[in-house]
Write a protein that holds these residues in place. Structure first.
Motif, PDB file in Angstrom:
ATOM      1  N   SER A  40     -37.201 -75.256 -56.810  1.00 55.98           N
ATOM      2  CA  SER A  40     -35.957 -75.675 -57.479  1.00 55.98           C
ATOM      3  C   SER A  40     -35.851 -75.224 -58.925  1.00 55.98           C
ATOM      4  O   SER A  40     -35.036 -75.744 -59.685  1.00 55.98           O
ATOM      5  CB  SER A  40     -35.782 -77.196 -57.411  1.00 55.98           C
ATOM      6  N   GLN A  41     -36.667 -74.249 -59.337  1.00 55.67           N
ATOM      7  CA  GLN A  41     -36.579 -73.702 -60.687  1.00 55.67           C
ATOM      8  C   GLN A  41     -36.404 -72.189 -60.612  1.00 55.67           C
ATOM      9  O   GLN A  41     -36.921 -71.538 -59.706  1.00 55.67           O
ATOM     10  CB  GLN A  41     -37.834 -74.023 -61.501  1.00 55.67           C
ATOM     11  N   TYR A  42     -35.681 -71.649 -61.601  1.00 50.44           N
ATOM     12  CA  TYR A  42     -35.447 -70.210 -61.659  1.00 50.44           C
ATOM     13  C   TYR A  42     -36.401 -69.556 -62.653  1.00 50.44           C
ATOM     14  O   TYR A  42     -36.684 -70.103 -63.713  1.00 50.44           O
ATOM     15  CB  TYR A  42     -34.005 -69.917 -62.078  1.00 50.44           C
ATOM     16  N   TYR A  43     -36.852 -68.360 -62.283  1.00 48.90           N
ATOM     17  CA  TYR A  43     -37.748 -67.562 -63.113  1.00 48.90           C
ATOM     18  C   TYR A  43     -37.127 -66.175 -63.281  1.00 48.90           C
ATOM     19  O   TYR A  43     -36.748 -65.551 -62.289  1.00 48.90           O
ATOM     20  CB  TYR A  43     -39.117 -67.427 -62.447  1.00 48.90           C
ATOM     21  N   ALA A  44     -37.022 -65.711 -64.513  1.00 48.46           N
ATOM     22  CA  ALA A  44     -36.470 -64.380 -64.805  1.00 48.46           C
ATOM     23  C   ALA A  44     -37.585 -63.344 -64.704  1.00 48.46           C
ATOM     24  O   ALA A  44     -38.621 -63.460 -65.374  1.00 48.46           O
ATOM     25  CB  ALA A  44     -35.865 -64.354 -66.203  1.00 48.46           C
ATOM     26  N   VAL A  45     -37.372 -62.341 -63.876  1.00 47.29           N
ATOM     27  CA  VAL A  45     -38.357 -61.267 -63.711  1.00 47.29           C
ATOM     28  C   VAL A  45     -38.413 -60.448 -64.991  1.00 47.29           C
ATOM     29  O   VAL A  45     -37.398 -60.002 -65.513  1.00 47.29           O
ATOM     30  CB  VAL A  45     -38.007 -60.372 -62.500  1.00 47.29           C
ATOM     31  N   GLN A  46     -39.629 -60.242 -65.495  1.00 44.10           N
ATOM     32  CA  GLN A  46     -39.844 -59.444 -66.697  1.00 44.10           C
ATOM     33  C   GLN A  46     -40.441 -58.079 -66.365  1.00 44.10           C
ATOM     34  O   GLN A  46     -39.975 -57.065 -66.849  1.00 44.10           O
ATOM     35  CB  GLN A  46     -40.784 -60.183 -67.666  1.00 44.10           C
ATOM     36  N   THR A  47     -41.480 -58.078 -65.526  1.00 46.01           N
ATOM     37  CA  THR A  47     -42.182 -56.836 -65.202  1.00 46.01           C
ATOM     38  C   THR A  47     -42.674 -56.895 -63.762  1.00 46.01           C
ATOM     39  O   THR A  47     -43.170 -57.929 -63.323  1.00 46.01           O
ATOM     40  CB  THR A  47     -43.401 -56.635 -66.130  1.00 46.01           C
ATOM     41  N   VAL A  48     -42.538 -55.782 -63.055  1.00 45.78           N
ATOM     42  CA  VAL A  48     -43.034 -55.668 -61.677  1.00 45.78           C
ATOM     43  C   VAL A  48     -44.160 -54.641 -61.681  1.00 45.78           C
ATOM     44  O   VAL A  48     -43.976 -53.513 -62.106  1.00 45.78           O
ATOM     45  CB  VAL A  48     -41.908 -55.223 -60.707  1.00 45.78           C
TER      46      VAL A  48
ATOM     47  N   ASP B 183     -44.418 -60.535 -63.260  1.00 48.44           N
ATOM     48  CA  ASP B 183     -44.469 -61.469 -64.375  1.00 48.44           C
ATOM     49  C   ASP B 183     -43.067 -61.980 -64.680  1.00 48.44           C
ATOM     50  O   ASP B 183     -42.108 -61.193 -64.740  1.00 48.44           O
ATOM     51  CB  ASP B 183     -45.063 -60.813 -65.609  1.00 48.44           C
ATOM     52  N   CYS B 184     -42.964 -63.298 -64.887  1.00 50.23           N
ATOM     53  CA  CYS B 184     -41.663 -63.945 -65.059  1.00 50.23           C
ATOM     54  C   CYS B 184     -41.714 -65.000 -66.160  1.00 50.23           C
ATOM     55  O   CYS B 184     -42.779 -65.516 -66.494  1.00 50.23           O
ATOM     56  CB  CYS B 184     -41.261 -64.673 -63.770  1.00 50.23           C
TER      57      CYS B 184
ATOM     58  N   GLU C  20     -33.326 -63.444 -55.924  1.00 50.42           N
ATOM     59  CA  GLU C  20     -31.890 -63.250 -56.115  1.00 50.42           C
ATOM     60  C   GLU C  20     -31.636 -62.013 -56.958  1.00 50.42           C
ATOM     61  O   GLU C  20     -32.297 -61.778 -57.960  1.00 50.42           O
ATOM     62  CB  GLU C  20     -31.272 -64.486 -56.769  1.00 50.42           C
ATOM     63  N   GLN C  21     -30.639 -61.244 -56.519  1.00 54.52           N
ATOM     64  CA  GLN C  21     -30.286 -59.962 -57.133  1.00 54.52           C
ATOM     65  C   GLN C  21     -29.086 -60.135 -58.052  1.00 54.52           C
ATOM     66  O   GLN C  21     -28.098 -60.784 -57.697  1.00 54.52           O
ATOM     67  CB  GLN C  21     -29.962 -58.975 -56.029  1.00 54.52           C
ATOM     68  N   LEU C  22     -29.150 -59.529 -59.240  1.00 50.12           N
ATOM     69  CA  LEU C  22     -28.062 -59.585 -60.209  1.00 50.12           C
ATOM     70  C   LEU C  22     -26.988 -58.555 -59.872  1.00 50.12           C
ATOM     71  O   LEU C  22     -27.284 -57.404 -59.560  1.00 50.12           O
ATOM     72  CB  LEU C  22     -28.593 -59.301 -61.611  1.00 50.12           C
ATOM     73  N   THR C  23     -25.739 -59.003 -59.941  1.00 52.54           N
ATOM     74  CA  THR C  23     -24.591 -58.112 -59.821  1.00 52.54           C
ATOM     75  C   THR C  23     -23.715 -58.322 -61.046  1.00 52.54           C
ATOM     76  O   THR C  23     -23.416 -59.464 -61.402  1.00 52.54           O
ATOM     77  CB  THR C  23     -23.776 -58.421 -58.548  1.00 52.54           C
ATOM     78  N   VAL C  24     -23.321 -57.237 -61.688  1.00 54.71           N
ATOM     79  CA  VAL C  24     -22.443 -57.323 -62.858  1.00 54.71           C
ATOM     80  C   VAL C  24     -21.112 -56.686 -62.504  1.00 54.71           C
ATOM     81  O   VAL C  24     -21.059 -55.537 -62.073  1.00 54.71           O
ATOM     82  CB  VAL C  24     -23.067 -56.621 -64.082  1.00 54.71           C
TER      83      VAL C  24
ATOM     84  N   THR D 169     -44.430 -54.771 -49.668  1.00 57.67           N
ATOM     85  CA  THR D 169     -43.189 -54.321 -49.049  1.00 57.67           C
ATOM     86  C   THR D 169     -41.958 -55.064 -49.578  1.00 57.67           C
ATOM     87  O   THR D 169     -40.837 -54.706 -49.229  1.00 57.67           O
ATOM     88  CB  THR D 169     -43.255 -54.515 -47.529  1.00 57.67           C
ATOM     89  N   VAL D 170     -42.166 -56.069 -50.427  1.00 58.57           N
ATOM     90  CA  VAL D 170     -41.050 -56.853 -50.980  1.00 58.57           C
ATOM     91  C   VAL D 170     -40.279 -56.012 -51.992  1.00 58.57           C
ATOM     92  O   VAL D 170     -40.863 -55.312 -52.821  1.00 58.57           O
ATOM     93  CB  VAL D 170     -41.574 -58.151 -51.633  1.00 58.57           C
ATOM     94  N   THR D 171     -38.942 -56.081 -51.919  1.00 57.93           N
ATOM     95  CA  THR D 171     -38.090 -55.392 -52.881  1.00 57.93           C
ATOM     96  C   THR D 171     -37.700 -56.366 -53.982  1.00 57.93           C
ATOM     97  O   THR D 171     -37.118 -57.423 -53.713  1.00 57.93           O
ATOM     98  CB  THR D 171     -36.813 -54.854 -52.200  1.00 57.93           C
ATOM     99  N   ILE D 172     -38.035 -56.014 -55.221  1.00 55.46           N
ATOM    100  CA  ILE D 172     -37.711 -56.848 -56.375  1.00 55.46           C
ATOM    101  C   ILE D 172     -37.597 -55.947 -57.602  1.00 55.46           C
ATOM    102  O   ILE D 172     -38.352 -54.983 -57.737  1.00 55.46           O
ATOM    103  CB  ILE D 172     -38.756 -57.970 -56.569  1.00 55.46           C
ATOM    104  N   ASP D 173     -36.621 -56.232 -58.469  1.00 46.96           N
ATOM    105  CA  ASP D 173     -36.361 -55.434 -59.667  1.00 46.96           C
ATOM    106  C   ASP D 173     -36.450 -56.299 -60.915  1.00 46.96           C
ATOM    107  O   ASP D 173     -36.370 -57.529 -60.847  1.00 46.96           O
ATOM    108  CB  ASP D 173     -34.964 -54.815 -59.609  1.00 46.96           C
ATOM    109  N   ASN D 174     -36.530 -55.653 -62.073  1.00 52.25           N
ATOM    110  CA  ASN D 174     -36.609 -56.368 -63.351  1.00 52.25           C
ATOM    111  C   ASN D 174     -35.372 -57.206 -63.649  1.00 52.25           C
ATOM    112  O   ASN D 174     -35.439 -58.123 -64.461  1.00 52.25           O
ATOM    113  CB  ASN D 174     -36.844 -55.393 -64.500  1.00 52.25           C
ATOM    114  N   SER D 175     -34.253 -56.926 -63.031  1.00 54.03           N
ATOM    115  CA  SER D 175     -33.034 -57.701 -63.280  1.00 54.03           C
ATOM    116  C   SER D 175     -32.880 -58.887 -62.327  1.00 54.03           C
ATOM    117  O   SER D 175     -31.944 -59.672 -62.449  1.00 54.03           O
ATOM    118  CB  SER D 175     -31.806 -56.798 -63.177  1.00 54.03           C
ATOM    119  N   ASP D 176     -33.811 -59.046 -61.383  1.00 54.68           N
ATOM    120  CA  ASP D 176     -33.744 -60.139 -60.410  1.00 54.68           C
ATOM    121  C   ASP D 176     -34.243 -61.444 -61.017  1.00 54.68           C
ATOM    122  O   ASP D 176     -34.818 -61.466 -62.103  1.00 54.68           O
ATOM    123  CB  ASP D 176     -34.580 -59.812 -59.178  1.00 54.68           C
TER     124      ASP D 176
END
Length: 106
Positions: A80-88, A101-102, A13-17, A67-74
């Motif tokens: 059923s649990q959420y993990y905050a991305v720390q480092t890619v 790492d999450c 999931e991508q963060l939008t502010v 090939t997966v797109t993922i950012d530190n803010s994702d």
């Protein structure tokens, strides 16, 4: 080899502010990709006292195809649990494997 290792799936999931009508920030998440092949392992865990309670801090490492797109803010939704991305990390040659790492979000 990757097909055998990446034997689980998750949603990224991508963060939008955005700004509210009074100018404060509103954070929302939307699906960047679902059904993403992955694997996950607990890398470290430790306990510490925080605000008069015992808290466990664990770092989880997710593995994805390069090939997966993922950012530190994702964030990642897995089992059923959420993990905050720390480092890619893109550590394998020719973009074949990502290490992400999450932290588990309570």
């Amino acid at each position: 080899m990757l097909a055998n290792m990446l034997n689980k799936t998750c949603t990224i999931e991508q963060l939008t502010v955005t700004k509210t009508s009074i100018g404060s920030a509103k954070k929302t998440y939307s699906t960047r990709a679902s059904g993403v092949k992955c694997n996950v392992k607990v890398m470290t865990d430790s306990e510490r006292d925080e605000h008069a309670k015992r808290t466990v801090i664990a770092i989880y490492r997710f593995y994805f195809e390069g090939t997966v797109t993922i950012d530190n803010s994702d964030r990642i939704l897995f089992n059923s649990q959420y993990y905050a991305v720390q480092t890619v990390y893109n550590v394998s040659a020719k973009d074949r494997l990502l290490h992400v790492d999450c932290l588990l979000i309570d």
